[in-house]
Write a protein that holds these residues in place. Structure first.
Motif, mmCIF file in Angstrom:
data_model
loop_
_atom_site.group_PDB
_atom_site.id
_atom_site.type_symbol
_atom_site.label_atom_id
_atom_site.label_comp_id
_atom_site.label_asym_id
_atom_site.label_seq_id
_atom_site.Cartn_x
_atom_site.Cartn_y
_atom_site.Cartn_z
ATOM 1 N N ALA A 1 0.822 -1.123 -0.048
ATOM 2 C CA ALA A 1 -0.019 -0.017 0.133
ATOM 3 C C ALA A 1 0.916 1.268 -0.065
ATOM 4 O O ALA A 1 0.400 2.201 -0.700
ATOM 5 C CB ALA A 1 -0.859 0.060 1.160
ATOM 6 N N ALA A 2 2.087 1.353 0.526
ATOM 7 C CA ALA A 2 2.737 2.469 0.762
ATOM 8 C C ALA A 2 3.558 2.475 -0.527
ATOM 9 O O ALA A 2 3.619 3.509 -0.971
ATOM 10 C CB ALA A 2 3.867 2.072 2.018
ATOM 11 N N ARG A 3 3.969 1.610 -1.130
ATOM 12 C CA ARG A 3 4.482 1.824 -2.548
ATOM 13 C C ARG A 3 3.629 2.213 -3.620
ATOM 14 O O ARG A 3 4.010 3.055 -4.498
ATOM 15 C CB ARG A 3 5.275 0.246 -2.942
ATOM 16 C CG ARG A 3 6.332 -0.034 -1.885
ATOM 17 C CD ARG A 3 7.161 -1.233 -2.452
ATOM 18 N NE ARG A 3 6.506 -2.490 -2.671
ATOM 19 C CZ ARG A 3 6.136 -3.368 -1.736
ATOM 20 N NH1 ARG A 3 6.501 -3.252 -0.468
ATOM 21 N NH2 ARG A 3 5.380 -4.768 -1.870
ATOM 22 N N HIS A 4 2.367 1.830 -3.577
ATOM 23 C CA HIS A 4 1.383 2.122 -4.432
ATOM 24 C C HIS A 4 1.138 3.604 -4.093
ATOM 25 O O HIS A 4 0.959 4.336 -5.224
ATOM 26 C CB HIS A 4 0.197 1.168 -4.289
ATOM 27 C CG HIS A 4 -0.847 1.706 -5.178
ATOM 28 N ND1 HIS A 4 -1.993 2.532 -4.662
ATOM 29 C CD2 HIS A 4 -1.164 1.563 -6.463
ATOM 30 C CE1 HIS A 4 -2.707 2.804 -5.656
ATOM 31 N NE2 HIS A 4 -2.360 2.224 -6.865
ATOM 32 N N ALA A 5 0.937 3.972 -2.792
ATOM 33 C CA ALA A 5 0.825 5.470 -2.730
ATOM 34 C C ALA A 5 1.859 6.036 -3.327
ATOM 35 O O ALA A 5 1.623 7.367 -3.753
ATOM 36 C CB ALA A 5 0.683 5.705 -1.113
ATOM 37 N N GLU A 6 3.141 5.824 -3.062
ATOM 38 C CA GLU A 6 4.180 6.504 -3.828
ATOM 39 C C GLU A 6 4.084 6.615 -5.343
ATOM 40 O O GLU A 6 4.324 7.716 -5.678
ATOM 41 C CB GLU A 6 5.547 5.953 -3.404
ATOM 42 C CG GLU A 6 6.896 6.529 -3.958
ATOM 43 C CD GLU A 6 6.932 7.978 -3.457
ATOM 44 O OE1 GLU A 6 7.378 8.905 -4.226
ATOM 45 O OE2 GLU A 6 6.979 8.498 -2.370
ATOM 46 N N LEU B 1 6.811 -1.550 -8.041
ATOM 47 C CA LEU B 1 5.976 -1.880 -6.818
ATOM 48 C C LEU B 1 6.826 -3.176 -6.084
ATOM 49 O O LEU B 1 5.996 -3.720 -4.995
ATOM 50 C CB LEU B 1 4.481 -2.148 -7.294
ATOM 51 C CG LEU B 1 3.836 -1.301 -7.639
ATOM 52 C CD1 LEU B 1 2.561 -1.790 -8.265
ATOM 53 C CD2 LEU B 1 3.317 -0.180 -6.429
ATOM 54 N N ASP B 2 8.028 -3.356 -6.239
ATOM 55 C CA ASP B 2 8.806 -4.349 -5.524
ATOM 56 C C ASP B 2 9.022 -3.997 -4.299
ATOM 57 O O ASP B 2 9.415 -2.817 -4.086
ATOM 58 C CB ASP B 2 10.120 -4.559 -6.568
ATOM 59 C CG ASP B 2 10.982 -5.796 -6.072
ATOM 60 O OD1 ASP B 2 11.568 -5.719 -5.029
ATOM 61 O OD2 ASP B 2 10.808 -6.879 -6.812
ATOM 62 N N GLU B 3 9.129 -4.750 -3.576
ATOM 63 C CA GLU B 3 9.303 -4.432 -1.965
ATOM 64 C C GLU B 3 10.774 -3.950 -1.868
ATOM 65 O O GLU B 3 11.138 -3.127 -0.772
ATOM 66 C CB GLU B 3 9.219 -5.726 -1.164
ATOM 67 C CG GLU B 3 10.238 -6.793 -1.492
ATOM 68 C CD GLU B 3 9.958 -8.074 -0.714
ATOM 69 O OE1 GLU B 3 10.719 -8.877 -0.455
ATOM 70 O OE2 GLU B 3 8.896 -8.149 0.113
ATOM 71 N N ARG B 4 11.505 -4.116 -2.647
ATOM 72 C CA ARG B 4 13.039 -3.594 -2.494
ATOM 73 C C ARG B 4 13.157 -2.022 -2.640
ATOM 74 O O ARG B 4 14.041 -1.459 -2.438
ATOM 75 C CB ARG B 4 14.192 -4.237 -3.611
ATOM 76 C CG ARG B 4 14.108 -5.705 -2.689
ATOM 77 C CD ARG B 4 15.105 -6.539 -3.869
ATOM 78 N NE ARG B 4 14.226 -6.831 -5.042
ATOM 79 C CZ ARG B 4 14.418 -7.832 -6.030
ATOM 80 N NH1 ARG B 4 15.543 -8.506 -5.865
ATOM 81 N NH2 ARG B 4 13.510 -8.030 -7.070
#
Length: 250
Positions: free
Chosen positions: A13-18, A68-71
């Motif tokens: 969700a945080a990566r998508h928000a970015e 959107l990769d966790e890295r």
């Protein structure tokens, strides 16, 4: 966090928000060597090259998968490099590789996607003056590919429609569909973006005939599709609408 987001991994969700915040906004640095770019590597074997649209779909999926990769998220190994690029003037450079070149590209930080026998790898962005030697030696242009089947759009998955009137090279088109997949993912509600991720960011790419292109432009105006407007650094005029992305199932 909303009730919708509460069932979704907080990191995603945080990566998508970015991504949803958009990108760009920063000017280029005075030193040209510090200009940020995402290198993309397209696997184009000599003997059996992939179909153009399948390769473009793989490229589009690889780009959004990396974004959107966790890295690239908070505390991730790629976070600083990714955000430095995303918050500056966005650039992508597509290169082609085969054989040992392609295998070597897998050793450079990035994400590879395969669709329909076509493979593409999006690499973690960085300054153009500090490109890994294994990537820098790869050729940027010079290859054209057959479009293959015209109907690679599957309604349940996002469709990326290219304006064929612009006559973009494979490399240019790869960069443009990469822009489109980023824009679309950011525009989707987080749950739909997560569902797309679960499919491996499967998407279709096809050329739009003039009649369809007009209809797609209307969808952009209505807010039910997103469009890429090129900055005009290469091949096309500034402001050209190159790709229109439509969410799946709509």
């Amino acid at each position: 966090m909303s009730s919708v987001e509460s069932t979704i991994d907080a990191g995603f969700a945080a990566r998508h928000a970015e991504l949803a915040r958009g990108y760009g906004g920063g000017g280029d640095p005075q030193d040209p060597a510090l200009v940020q770019a995402m290198q993309m590597v397209l696997h184009i074997p000599k003997d059996v090259p992939p179909e153009r649209n399948a390769l473009l779909a793989a490229a589009a999926a690889a780009v959004v998968a990396l974004c959107l990769d966790e890295r690239v998220g908070a505390g991730g190994d790629w976070e600083e490099r990714y955000l430095t690029w995303k918050r500056s003037r966005i650039r992508k450079v597509a290169r082609r590789a085969r054989g040992a070149q392609w295998l070597a590209a897998q050793e450079v930080d990035g994400v590879t996607v395969e669709f329909g026998g076509a493979q593409a790898r999006a690499l973690v962005p960085g300054p153009v003056g500090n490109i890994d030697p294994r990537i820098r030696r790869l050729q940027i242009g010079g290859t054209e590919l057959p479009s293959g089947e015209p109907g690679l759009i599957v309604p349940e998955y996002p469709g990326l429609w290219v304006d064929p009137e612009l006559g973009m090279s494979v490399g240019k088109a790869a960069a443009q569909v990469g822009h489109a997949s980023m824009l679309l993912a950011g525009a989707l509600p987080v749950r739909e973006a997560r569902d797309w991720a679960a499919s491996g960011f499967r998407c279709g790419v096809a050329e739009a005939d003039p009649e369809r292109w007009v209809r797609l432009q209307r969808r952009v105006s209505a807010g039910s599709a997103v469009a890429v407007r090129d900055a005009g650094f290469t091949e096309v005029a500034p402001g050209s609408m190159t790709v229109i992305a439509v969410p799946g199932g709509r």
